[in-house]
Design a protein around this motif. Sequence first.
Motif, PDB file in Angstrom:
ATOM      1  N   ASN A  67     -41.554 -81.701   2.808  1.00  0.00           N
ATOM      2  CA  ASN A  67     -41.542 -80.583   1.883  1.00  0.00           C
ATOM      3  C   ASN A  67     -42.953 -80.095   1.578  1.00  0.00           C
ATOM      4  N   VAL A  68     -43.883 -81.043   1.430  1.00  0.00           N
ATOM      5  CA  VAL A  68     -45.264 -80.669   1.124  1.00  0.00           C
ATOM      6  C   VAL A  68     -45.859 -79.878   2.280  1.00  0.00           C
ATOM      7  N   ASP A  69     -45.604 -80.322   3.507  1.00  0.00           N
ATOM      8  CA  ASP A  69     -46.129 -79.605   4.666  1.00  0.00           C
ATOM      9  C   ASP A  69     -45.546 -78.187   4.732  1.00  0.00           C
ATOM     10  N   ASP A  70     -44.243 -78.057   4.482  1.00  0.00           N
ATOM     11  CA  ASP A  70     -43.628 -76.729   4.461  1.00  0.00           C
ATOM     12  C   ASP A  70     -44.233 -75.867   3.360  1.00  0.00           C
ATOM     13  N   ARG A  71     -44.476 -76.484   2.228  1.00  0.00           N
ATOM     14  CA  ARG A  71     -45.017 -75.740   1.091  1.00  0.00           C
ATOM     15  C   ARG A  71     -46.433 -75.244   1.374  1.00  0.00           C
ATOM     16  N   MET A  72     -47.245 -76.081   2.017  1.00  0.00           N
ATOM     17  CA  MET A  72     -48.593 -75.668   2.390  1.00  0.00           C
ATOM     18  C   MET A  72     -48.549 -74.448   3.310  1.00  0.00           C
ATOM     19  N   LYS A  73     -47.642 -74.474   4.272  1.00  0.00           N
ATOM     20  CA  LYS A  73     -47.546 -73.359   5.218  1.00  0.00           C
ATOM     21  C   LYS A  73     -47.006 -72.108   4.540  1.00  0.00           C
ATOM     22  N   LEU A  74     -46.104 -72.270   3.574  1.00  0.00           N
ATOM     23  CA  LEU A  74     -45.595 -71.123   2.843  1.00  0.00           C
ATOM     24  C   LEU A  74     -46.706 -70.432   2.051  1.00  0.00           C
ATOM     25  N   ILE A  75     -47.584 -71.230   1.456  1.00  0.00           N
ATOM     26  CA  ILE A  75     -48.611 -70.668   0.578  1.00  0.00           C
ATOM     27  C   ILE A  75     -49.812 -70.167   1.366  1.00  0.00           C
ATOM     28  N   TYR A  76     -50.317 -70.990   2.292  1.00  0.00           N
ATOM     29  CA  TYR A  76     -51.599 -70.694   2.929  1.00  0.00           C
ATOM     30  C   TYR A  76     -51.476 -70.234   4.376  1.00  0.00           C
ATOM     31  N   GLY A  77     -50.325 -70.396   5.003  1.00  0.00           N
ATOM     32  CA  GLY A  77     -50.169 -69.990   6.393  1.00  0.00           C
ATOM     33  C   GLY A  77     -49.985 -71.182   7.314  1.00  0.00           C
ATOM     34  N   GLU A  78     -49.655 -70.886   8.567  1.00  0.00           N
ATOM     35  CA  GLU A  78     -49.320 -71.920   9.538  1.00  0.00           C
ATOM     36  C   GLU A  78     -50.515 -72.794   9.922  1.00  0.00           C
ATOM     37  N   ASN A  79     -51.742 -72.343   9.647  1.00  0.00           N
ATOM     38  CA  ASN A  79     -52.925 -73.136  10.009  1.00  0.00           C
ATOM     39  C   ASN A  79     -53.182 -74.276   9.034  1.00  0.00           C
TER      40      ASN A  79
END
Length: 395
Positions: A360-372
């Motif tokens: 979930n944290v990894d998905d959340r990071m990508k949602l907020i900041y992008g796929e990088n």
Amino acid sequence: MILLTIKEKDFRNNYEVFTTSSNDILIFNQDNEIISSNYTEYLTSSSEIEKVWDALEEMQDKKSSMITRQENGQRTVYLMQNFHNTDYKAMGVIHPDQAFESVYDFRYIIEVTVAITAAAILIIFILVRQQTKPLSKLIENMRKVQDGRLDKLVKVEGTQEIRELSATYNDMLGELDNYIQKLMQVEKSKREAEIHSLQMQINPHYIYNTLASVKWLIWQGDKEKSVQVIDAFIQLLRNTISNKNEFITLKEEIENLKNYVLINQIRYGNQVNVDFYVTPDCEEQKVPKLILQPFVENAFFHAFPQGEKGTISIFVRQSDGLLRVEIEDNGIGMSSETLRDLLNKKNASREHFTGIGVNNVDDRMKLIYGENYGILIESQEGRGTKITVCFPLNK
């Protein structure tokens, strides 16, 4: 003791409305005997009963509530759910291939699609041949929008047909631009809703167990620890539930972690020590709320099993224009297979604080900041685990 009896056919009325020709429901007692089903073959046919028992045994071996099997050349999905406060179980049997075949006439769909495609190709071919020469100039103008700027409208000129086409194209660009803007707003709202949902995943079991620990401390007469746990718990809930902000300062996130660690240490003992190393220039940086807690939670309950002693170290610094957070432990570490299971696991233990999994944290990071952006996990068996998370600098 009160003994209530009910006929199987009357009991079946409670769930038979949820079944179709492509799915069935079975009820098992504590001895894994089928006592009710909408499909009577499961009660009388030994071959059908054998299939169900094989599926049940496979579920128990895999410790899974869902499996897919190939039976009679078709897929069959088995789902299992235990009844609360009983040893009874309910099993759902779904035949997805049969369900799709009953809903969709694939042959008809293919025929219609081919017909529509052939008609469209024929029409386009005729129009292109009729308009090739006058459209050349229009195409040249249309190439100016290939950089993605939808505000680059073409000049309306030429024959009446080309003028109408140009005007229509300009209208289409305007509608497309409006649609994209609305779609972006919908995606933004969806992201905010998903993030808000993650923030609000306070597990009731954690609340119950923490309050039970406070009650035990009060019963023991340890007022000082009782007050510490209550204060930490109040602050943790206030910052998690009452604070509606998506982002908080790193200082506030660290305070939440300290309160969480204090509660765990009082509940489970001081075998696991947590050290914080935060450079002062990082404290006012903004990070998503509850972004670090799942890693500390995993380290607490998985890196040090059976009450083993150890240390969790949290390092925070600025590096290469990023806010870099490293969470290390000297626990038992993980094999590559265990690491893969951790990343695929959506929720943590039901007794933990939020149940927000690493995935979930990894998905959340990508949602907020992008796929990088995302998380990096390094681990070796017997040598501990290191988790690295980087954020853009944002005060």
